[in-house]
Design a protein around this motif. Structure first.
Motif, PDB file in Angstrom:
ATOM      1  N   ARG A 131       0.814  -1.204   0.000  1.00 32.41           N
ATOM      2  CA  ARG A 131       0.000   0.000   0.000  1.00 32.41           C
ATOM      3  C   ARG A 131       0.854   1.263   0.000  1.00 32.41           C
ATOM      4  N   THR A 137      -4.339  -0.041  -3.711  1.00 30.32           N
ATOM      5  CA  THR A 137      -5.409   0.258  -2.768  1.00 30.32           C
ATOM      6  C   THR A 137      -5.626  -0.966  -1.879  1.00 30.32           C
ATOM      7  N   THR A 138      -6.268  -0.718  -0.748  1.00 33.23           N
ATOM      8  CA  THR A 138      -6.571  -1.820   0.174  1.00 33.23           C
ATOM      9  C   THR A 138      -7.404  -2.884  -0.535  1.00 33.23           C
ATOM     10  N   ALA A 139      -8.346  -2.444  -1.365  1.00 29.97           N
ATOM     11  CA  ALA A 139      -9.204  -3.398  -2.082  1.00 29.97           C
ATOM     12  C   ALA A 139      -8.366  -4.290  -2.993  1.00 29.97           C
ATOM     13  N   GLU A 140      -7.404  -3.691  -3.686  1.00 27.51           N
ATOM     14  CA  GLU A 140      -6.553  -4.482  -4.596  1.00 27.51           C
ATOM     15  C   GLU A 140      -5.720  -5.499  -3.815  1.00 27.51           C
ATOM     16  N   ALA A 142      -6.410  -6.741  -0.861  1.00 28.33           N
ATOM     17  CA  ALA A 142      -7.314  -7.752  -0.313  1.00 28.33           C
ATOM     18  C   ALA A 142      -7.656  -8.787  -1.387  1.00 28.33           C
ATOM     19  N   ARG A 143      -7.920  -8.311  -2.610  1.00 25.02           N
ATOM     20  CA  ARG A 143      -8.234  -9.233  -3.711  1.00 25.02           C
ATOM     21  C   ARG A 143      -7.065 -10.154  -3.990  1.00 25.02           C
ATOM     22  N   PRO A 148     -11.234 -10.734   2.778  1.00 20.99           N
ATOM     23  CA  PRO A 148     -12.201  -9.637   2.676  1.00 20.99           C
ATOM     24  C   PRO A 148     -11.504  -8.295   2.872  1.00 20.99           C
ATOM     25  N   GLU A 149     -12.037  -7.278   2.202  1.00 23.15           N
ATOM     26  CA  GLU A 149     -11.408  -5.962   2.280  1.00 23.15           C
ATOM     27  C   GLU A 149     -11.355  -5.453   3.727  1.00 23.15           C
ATOM     28  N   THR A 153      -8.191  -3.988   5.640  1.00 29.21           N
ATOM     29  CA  THR A 153      -8.211  -2.638   6.223  1.00 29.21           C
ATOM     30  C   THR A 153      -7.728  -2.690   7.667  1.00 29.21           C
TER      31      THR A 153
END
Lengths: 414, 139
Positions: A131, A137-140, A142-143, A148-149, A153
Motif C-alpha cells: 500500500r 489500494t486496500t481493495a486491490e 485484499a483481492r 475480505p477488504e 483494512t
C-alpha cells in the motif's frame, strides 16, 4: 492493477509523495491515508482534465491539504475525548543528523524499511509495503490475498498503529542494523513474488499481478542500491523464475512441471536480463542466498532441455546454498538435483534423511518429490502412494489436480 | 534597527481562509482570498523596494505544530498542542528600519488588508524590537 500510463506514473510517484509528506509533516499513519486519497483524486481527475505539469508537486500539495483536514478532525476528536496525543521522543532522535541531504530515492528506501519494520508480522509488512510503497489500494491488496477488504483494512491500520507506537523516526536505519533491515525488505519482496507465482491458496495458480509488483519494487531497490549483490540477486531470481510463467500452465489451467515445459515459450528477454544481472553480481563480494538461487535458476533457464541441464553444477550451488540457509525446501531441491545428476536412489537416500525434519516432512512438496523419485526408480506403487499423500496436503487447487493426475496415471497403468 | 512584526491566527482562522464554513467566522470567498494575496504582494514589494525587508515567512496551520516538553525528565512530544480557537503566531516580518515608529507604521498598514466583512474586527498585529546583542537583553 492494469498498467495504464497514468496509473504507472501514480504507482511510481506514490512512495516519493508519501516520503515527502511524512518528511515534512510527520504522522506516517495519517499521511499514508492522505496520500491514498490524493492518488485516488488523481486517478479520477487526470484522465478527464489532463496530467498536471508537475504531477509529483500536485500530489504532494493535494496530500498535504488532505493531511491537514484529517489531522484537524483527529485532533478535535482527541480533544473531545480529553486525550491529547503525546509520545515520548525516542532516544535516537537526539543523535546528530545525517551528514547529507536526503533525496526522493532515500524516501522510497526509508518507507520500505519502515513498512518492513521488525515490530510487524510478515503479513502486515507485506500489506503495508504494497500500500505505502506500491501504491495499491486496500481493495486491490485484499483481492490479491483473497481476504475480505475489511480484514485487510484492519491489518493495515493495525500495522500503522504499530509503526506509530514504535516511534521510529523517518530516517535511514543506523548503519549497524542496515544489513538486517535490508534483509527484511528483500524477504518481504520475495514473499510477495512467491505469493503471486505459487499461490498458497485459492483456485488460480498464479496471481501474476503480485509477481509483477514484486519485480517492479525489486527494480526500484536495485536502482537505489545498484552495488548490493543480494538486491541484484533477488531481482535476477524473480526475472529468471517469472520467465517460465508462460509455459507453467497448460491449456486446461493445470500445472506443467519444468521438465515437461515447452521451453520456447519461456520469456527470452527476462532470461537475458536475469542472466546479465546475476553474472554482474556474482564476482563481487559475499554471495548470498538470493544470488545462489538466481544462479541455479539461470542454469535451468539456459538449458535446452531437462536432460541437457548441468545438474552437477546445480548440485554444487545447492550445496553452497545449504551452507548459508537453513531451509528444508532447499534441502528438498538439493535432493532432486542429486537424483538428476547421480540417479534416483541417491536422491531418495537424501530424502530419507529429511524425514525427521518436521518443517518439511508434512509438506506436500516432500511427498510429491518422493513420488517423483520413486517413479524414476521404477517403484510405481510407492510413487502412487506418495502422490496421493501429497495431493491430500496441497493447498492450491491446480497443485492438487496435478498431483491427482500423476497418481491417476500410475493407477491406470497398474 | 531590526523589528519583528507578528501576525496571529487560530486554527479556525486558517480553516476560514481555505474557504471552509466556520461558525462565528466570516466566509472567505475566492475574490476575498485573491484580494488578500494582491495586498500582501504589494506590501512585501514596497518593503523590498525601500530596502527595509529582511525576511518574511508564513507558518503552516497550527494543526501541524509539535510541542516538546519534559515529562519526568524525558522529552515528550505533543502533536497539535493548541485548542482550535487559540490564537498563535501565523506569520512574521523582520524589518530593518530607522525607528520603532517607522516599524509601527509598517505594521499598522497590515490592518488595511482586505477581507470579508468582519474579518479584521479582532485582528491584532504586534511589533517587537529585536535585540541586537546580548547586552541589549539586559540579562
Amino acid at each position: 492493477m492494469a498498467q495504464t500510463g497514468a496509473e504507472d506514473l501514480l504507482r511510481r510517484l506514490a512512495p516519493q509523495v508519501l516520503g515527502a509528506v511524512v518528511r515534512r509533516y510527520g504522522h506516517f499513519d495519517t499521511a499514508e491515508d492522505a496520500v491514498q486519497e490524493a492518488l485516488l483524486a488523481a486517478a479520477v481527475q487526470w484522465p478527464s482534465d489532463s496530467v498536471p505539469d508537475d504531477p509529483r508537486a500536485w500530489l504532494i500539495k493535494v496530500a498535504s491539504r488532505r493531511l491537514t483536514d484529517l489531522l484537524r478532525s483527529e485532533q478535535a476528536r482527541q480533544r473531545r475525548e480529553d486525550t491529547v496525543f503525546r509520545w515520548t521522543l525516542p532516544e535516537q532522535w537526539v543523535a546528530p543528523a545525517a551528514d547529507r541531504p536526503a533525496d526522493a530515492g532515500d524516501d522510497t528506501l526509508i518507507l520500505l524499511f519502515l513498512c518492513c519494520h521488525p515490530a510487524l508480522s510478515p503479513a502486515s509488512q507485506i500489506a503495508l509495503t504494497l500500500r505505502a510503497v506500491g501504491g495499491l489500494t486496500t481493495a486491490e491488496i485484499a483481492r490479491a490475498f483473497l481476504v475480505p477488504e475489511a480484514t485487510m483494512t484492519r491489518r493495515i491500520s493495525r500495522a500503522k498503529q504499530t509503526i506509530k507506537a514504535s516511534g521510529v523516526p523517518f530516517s535511514m536505519p543506523a548503519a549497524s542494523e542496515r544489513a538486517a533491515r535490508l534483509g527484511a525488505v528483500l524477504h518481504v519482496l520475495y514473499l510477495v513474488f512467491n505469493e503471486g507465482y505459487a499461490s498458497t491458496s485459492g483456485p488460480d495458480l498464479h496471481r501474476g499481478e503480485l509477481s509483477a509488483e514484486a519485480i517492479r519494487l525489486a527494480r526500484v531497490v536495485h536502482r537505489l542500491l545498484p552495488g548490493d549483490g543480494e538486491v541484484a540477486g533477488l531481482l535476477a531470481l524473480m526475472l529468471l523464475t517469472d520467465a517460465r510463467r508462460p509455459a507453467r500452465t497448460g491449456p486446461d489451467g493445470g500445472l506443467v512441471p519444468m521438465a515437461e515445459q515447452d521451453r520456447s515459450r519461456w520469456d527470452a528477454g527476462a532470461i537475458a536480463e536475469g542472466v546479465a544481472l546475476i553474472t554482474g553480481a556474482l564476482p563481487h563480494g559475499p554471495t548470498g542466498p538470493y544470488q545462489l538461487q538466481a544462479a541455479i535458476a539461470a542454469i535451468h533457464d539456459e538449458a535446452p532441455s531437462a536432460e541437457a541441464t548441468d545438474w552437477a553444477q546445480i548440485v554444487a550451488l545447492y550445496e553452497l546454498l545449504l551452507r548459508v540457509s537453513d531451509n528444508p525446501v532447499v534441502a528438498l531441491n538439493h535432493a532432486v538435483a542429486v537424483a538428476m545428476a547421480q540417479g534416483a536412489r541417491a536422491g531418495l537416500d537424501l530424502l530419507a534423511g529429511l524425514e525427521a525434519e518436521e518443517r518439511i516432512a508434512g509438506d506436500h512438496r516432500f511427498h510429491a518429490v518422493r513420488g517423483h523419485l520413486l517413479e524414476m526408480a521404477g517403484d510405481r506403487a510407492g510413487a502412487l502412494r506418495c502422490y496421493q499423500a501429497a495431493a491430500r496436503r496441497a493447498t492450491s487447487l491446480p497443485q492438487q489436480r496435478y498431483l491427482q493426475a500423476r497418481a491417476a496415471r500410475l493407477a491406470g497403468d497398474e | 534597527m531590526k523589528y519583528m512584526i507578528l501576525l496571529y491566527g487560530s486554527q479556525q482562522d486558517y480553516d476560514a481562509l481555505t474557504g471552509k464554513q466556520v461558525p462565528g467566522k466570516p466566509v472567505w470567498g475566492p475574490a476575498d482570498f485573491a484580494a488578500m494575496g494582491t495586498f500582501m504582494s504589494e506590501f512585501n514589494k514596497d518593503l523590498t523596494e525601500s530596502g527595509e525587508l529582511v525576511e518574511t515567512r508564513g507558518l503552516t496551520a497550527p494543526v501541524h505544530a509539535r510541542r516538546i516538553e519534559l515529562a519526568n525528565g524525558v522529552p515528550v512530544v505533543t502533536d497539535g498542542p493548541y485548542a482550535e480557537t487559540q490564537e498563535v503566531l501565523a506569520g512574521y516580518w523582520i524589518v530593518d528600519c530607522e525607528s520603532f515608529d517607522r516599524a509601527t507604521q509598517i505594521a499598522a498598514r497590515l490592518l488595511n488588508c482586505p477581507g470579508p466583512p468582519g474579518a479584521a474586527e479582532n485582528a491584532v498585529v504586534d511589533v517587537r524590537p529585536i535585540a541586537d546583542s546580548r547586552d541589549e537583553l539586559e540579562l
